[in-house]
Design an enzyme around this catalytic site. Structure first.
Site, PDB file in Angstrom:
ATOM      1  N   TYR A 159      65.923  11.783  54.420  1.00  0.00           N
ATOM      2  CA  TYR A 159      66.751  10.665  53.967  1.00  0.00           C
ATOM      3  C   TYR A 159      66.277   9.351  54.580  1.00  0.00           C
ATOM      4  CZ  TYR A 159      69.918   6.989  53.982  1.00  0.00           C
ATOM      5  OH  TYR A 159      70.401   5.714  53.854  1.00  0.00           O
ATOM      6  N   HIS A 212      73.702  10.632  57.313  1.00  0.00           N
ATOM      7  CA  HIS A 212      73.923  10.719  55.860  1.00  0.00           C
ATOM      8  C   HIS A 212      74.680  11.970  55.432  1.00  0.00           C
ATOM      9  CE1 HIS A 212      72.785   9.399  51.712  1.00  0.00           C
ATOM     10  NE2 HIS A 212      72.859   8.246  52.336  1.00  0.00           N
ATOM     11  N   GLU A 262      81.100   4.146  53.967  1.00  0.00           N
ATOM     12  CA  GLU A 262      80.481   3.473  52.812  1.00  0.00           C
ATOM     13  C   GLU A 262      80.902   4.129  51.497  1.00  0.00           C
ATOM     14  OE1 GLU A 262      76.336   4.110  53.975  1.00  0.00           O
ATOM     15  OE2 GLU A 262      76.091   5.251  52.136  1.00  0.00           O
ATOM     16  N   GLU A 339      75.164  -4.507  57.278  1.00  0.00           N
ATOM     17  CA  GLU A 339      73.889  -3.919  56.828  1.00  0.00           C
ATOM     18  C   GLU A 339      73.223  -4.887  55.869  1.00  0.00           C
ATOM     19  OE1 GLU A 339      74.346  -0.217  54.843  1.00  0.00           O
ATOM     20  OE2 GLU A 339      72.216   0.145  54.677  1.00  0.00           O
ATOM     21  N   TRP A 402      73.366  15.125  49.995  1.00  0.00           N
ATOM     22  CA  TRP A 402      72.105  14.362  50.066  1.00  0.00           C
ATOM     23  C   TRP A 402      72.206  13.236  51.068  1.00  0.00           C
ATOM     24  CZ3 TRP A 402      71.239   9.097  48.733  1.00  0.00           C
ATOM     25  CH2 TRP A 402      69.902   8.711  48.913  1.00  0.00           C
TER      26      TRP A 402
HETATM   27  C1  CS2 Z   1      72.812   4.478  52.972  1.00  0.00           C
HETATM   28  C2  CS2 Z   1      72.711   4.019  51.549  1.00  0.00           C
HETATM   29  O1  CS2 Z   1      72.532   2.206  53.485  1.00  0.00           O
HETATM   30  C3  CS2 Z   1      73.033   3.276  53.869  1.00  0.00           C
HETATM   31  O2  CS2 Z   1      73.667   3.431  54.914  1.00  0.00           O
HETATM   32  O3  CS2 Z   1      73.778   5.446  53.210  1.00  0.00           O
HETATM   33  O4  CS2 Z   1      71.387   3.644  51.327  1.00  0.00           O
HETATM   34  C4  CS2 Z   1      73.105   5.042  50.511  1.00  0.00           C
HETATM   35  O5  CS2 Z   1      72.206   6.138  50.564  1.00  0.00           O
HETATM   36  C5  CS2 Z   1      73.050   4.395  49.143  1.00  0.00           C
HETATM   37  O6  CS2 Z   1      73.861   3.245  49.164  1.00  0.00           O
HETATM   38  C6  CS2 Z   1      73.537   5.350  48.075  1.00  0.00           C
HETATM   39  O7  CS2 Z   1      73.526   4.706  46.823  1.00  0.00           O
HETATM   40 MG    MG Z   2      74.710   5.189  55.078  1.00  0.00          MG
END
Ligand code: CS2
Ligand code: MG
Length: 402
Positions: A159, A212, A262, A339, A402
């Site tokens: 990931y 994740h 998130e 972020e 995922w």
């Molecule tokens: C991730 C995201 O940025 C993050 O923290 O968890 O990139 C996530 O995988 C995506 O927003 C999913 O669409």
């Molecule tokens: Mg994330």
């Protein structure tokens, strides 16, 4: 100030975005991000087929009443599609409110509470060495905080790691690609990554990591303990958070700060996590948690329990969401971090915006409203292309998060 037009604009300048644009009788416009990665057209239809007929003719100044009318009026409450649609309307109404008064939205939210919005970038690499080099590049760019993800030895994909020269992008054209996962290999490799990062970057750079949703609570407790020597800013999404109680077990074993949220779409998804202080940062965002109006409610609850904000800001959240997030971030008292995965050049052209990066921070600027718009003519040059998030299976083929 009646709303006389509401348009849903779907475009794909490198990845799909859904944007709602409202226009009032006196010609003021407001925009709201309505992007739900991998399920974009569900929100586009929810807006076009069910919400637009309800907002035409409403007074754009009635932000709170509109929010509750859309939330209670749907009968079927909560969930990512509903709350992303409500978020888009809410964000667009705040944009109009600022423009109508000639002030930036942060002025309506209580004004600036800090000099700038601390952000973190995404460093990743196919192996530890590459990830460390990527983190060093972010520090050289002026970032004070870096999320680090690295390939896991023995796994073809991990990931958060780009493919070759392609940066990490959470969406794939065509049907979902399938990846394989081994928690055991992952848990062995992550502490090595952060030992090397601390050695290379020293003690002052904020380091973050995203698990994740892939661990069990006891696995997350083990990882949190193993990372304590490297004092992370946070360990994100250690476990899938439907079971909020599961975080009690993690909390018992480690002092590594925890961040989650998130994928949450309302205050009800995180009430236990916040009131029992099971987390340190709440990751809910403007676009997926009901807009600025609802995100403020979550932040104000979190403030009572020493929980700070750390809103999601991946590339699948458009510059409209980023702009709105920054007005929220600069004004909310218990801000933690934002972020900031930089968008593509095409995306930045489609969504001209006032926010700017300097010295590891973003600033929303002083333009009236949110300081962002969508160039509809340019957006039309990038038609929607169905894309999916990947799926992952354990080495034995069992489907996994995922
Ligand atoms: C991730 C995201 O940025 C993050 O923290 O968890 O990139 C996530 O995988 C995506 O927003 C999913 O669409
Ligand atoms: Mg994330």
């Amino acid at each position: 100030m009646k709303i006389v037009d509401a348009r849903v604009i779907v475009c794909c300048p490198g990845r799909n975005f859904v944007t709602l644009k409202l226009t009032t009788e006196d010609g003021l416009t407001g925009v709201g991000d309505a992007t739900l990665n991998g399920r974009e057209l569900a929100v586009a239809s929810y807006l076009e087929d069910h919400v637009v007929p309800l907002v035409i003719g409403r007074d754009a100044r009635r932000v709170e009443d509109t929010w509750h009318s859309l939330y209670k009026g749907a009968y079927w409450r909560r969930g990512p599609v509903t709350m992303t649609a409500i978020a888009a309307v809410d964000t667009a109404l705040w944009d109009i409110a600022g423009k109508a008064l000639g002030v930036p939205v942060h002025r309506l939210l209580g004004g600036r509470a800090r000099d700038g919005v601390l952000v973190y970038g995404h460093a990743s690499g196919a192996d530890v060495d590459e990830a460390v080099r990527a983190a060093e590049r972010y520090v050289a760019l002026g970032y004070h905080a870096v999320r680090a993800q690295a390939g896991v030895p023995g796994l073809a994909a991990s990931y958060g790691v780009g493919r070759g020269d392609l940066s990490y992008e959470p969406a794939e054209r065509g049907l979902p690609p399938e990846e394989r996962w081994s928690t055991e290999k992952y848990l062995t490799s992550v502490p090595r990554l952060f030992a090397r990062l601390r050695e290379a970057l020293g003690p002052d750079i904020h380091l973050l990591h995203d698990a994740h949703h892939r661990l069990t609570p006891i696995e997350a407790a083990r990882l949190g303990k193993a990372l304590e020597p490297y004092h992370l800013f946070w360990l994100e999404d250690p476990v899938p958070a439907e079971l909020q109680d599961g975080f009690r077990l993690i909390r018992q074993h480690t002092t590594t700060p925890l961040a989650v949220g998130e994928v949450f779409s309302s205050i009800h998804d995180c009430q236990t996590l916040i009131t029992e202080q099971l987390i340190d940062y709440i990751r809910t965002t403007v676009v997926h948690a009901g807009g600025i109006t609802h995100l403020r409610r979550i932040a104000h609850l979190a403030e009572l329990y020493h929980v700070r904000t750390g809103s999601h800001g991946a590339t699948d959240l458009s510059p409209v969401c980023m702009a709105a997030a920054l007005h929220f971030d600069i004004s909310v008292h218990n801000f933690g971090i934002q972020e900031y995965m930089r968008h593509s050049a095409d995306t930045d052209r489609v969504f001209p915006h006032a926010y700017r990066f300097a010295d590891g921070m973003l600033d929303p600027g002083e333009a009236p409203g949110l300081g962002v718009d969508i160039d509809e003519a340019l957006a039309a040059e990038f038609p929607y292309q169905r894309a999916y998030l990947p799926i992952t299976r354990k080495l034995d083929g069992t489907i996994h998060s995922w």
